[in-house]
Scaffold this active site. Sequence first.
Site, PDB file in Angstrom:
ATOM      1  CG  ASP A 100      -1.700   7.497   0.517  1.00 29.11           C
ATOM      2  OD1 ASP A 100      -0.648   8.010   0.085  1.00 29.11           O
ATOM      3  OD2 ASP A 100      -2.769   7.502  -0.114  1.00 29.11           O
ATOM      4  CG  ASP A 136      -1.850   1.134   1.327  1.00 35.84           C
ATOM      5  OD1 ASP A 136      -2.434   1.496   0.289  1.00 35.84           O
ATOM      6  OD2 ASP A 136      -1.995   1.695   2.426  1.00 35.84           O
TER       7      ASP A 136
END
Length: 225
Positions: free
Chosen positions: A9, A7
């Site tokens: 953020d 991922d």
Amino acid sequence: MNIALFDLDHTLLPIDSDFTWALFTNSIGWTDADESLKQNDIFYQQYVDGVLDMNEYVRFVTRAIRAHTPDEARAAHNRYLAEFIEPQVRAEALDLLRSHQQAGDTLVLITATNRFIAGPIGERLGFADENIIATELELDDTGWITGNIDGVANLREGKVHNLQQWLAARGLDWEKVHITFYSDSYNDVPLMEKSAVPVATNPDERLRALAQERGWRILDLFPTE
């Protein structure tokens, strides 16, 4: 194939790149700061709560882009990278990526953030363009952003769907790959459950509790903002 899946953020970056894009557009006068921040806070809380409407959010986050020409928007993104993202690129994240690369793993970025914002960030972190899976944006006849999503939003179960499509395009399926998936967000539990090695990275409160319950690895890579 061994895949190191990340991922973006609050996982590889200690910030939310969508939220930070809004701060940037406020700073250059493309959006109204008070209205933008208020709406952004609402959307972010919806994301945390797992109820975000991605179609509505994408229309919001791309409105400043759509109001300008492609050249103006890309020039602004270059400035955004230099002024807002580069200071947030941490050695710990780069070292983690490098360790998987040296092990011969295929690095793949999978993020709910739309491709216009996330694509150049992923490339800065060392991901090949074809290995960046983001929320895709519909383009009009001129090739510019309409404000709609193209395909399935890359969020929650959408990440599972889009990664499966990515695998299929390469003649792969879940049984032919070994996936180590790093994520901070409870929203990514559907994909973490499909991964051989889920790693709760800088996890939010709900994901940390679930990881502890299930015995998943927890990695506090760096303090997040």
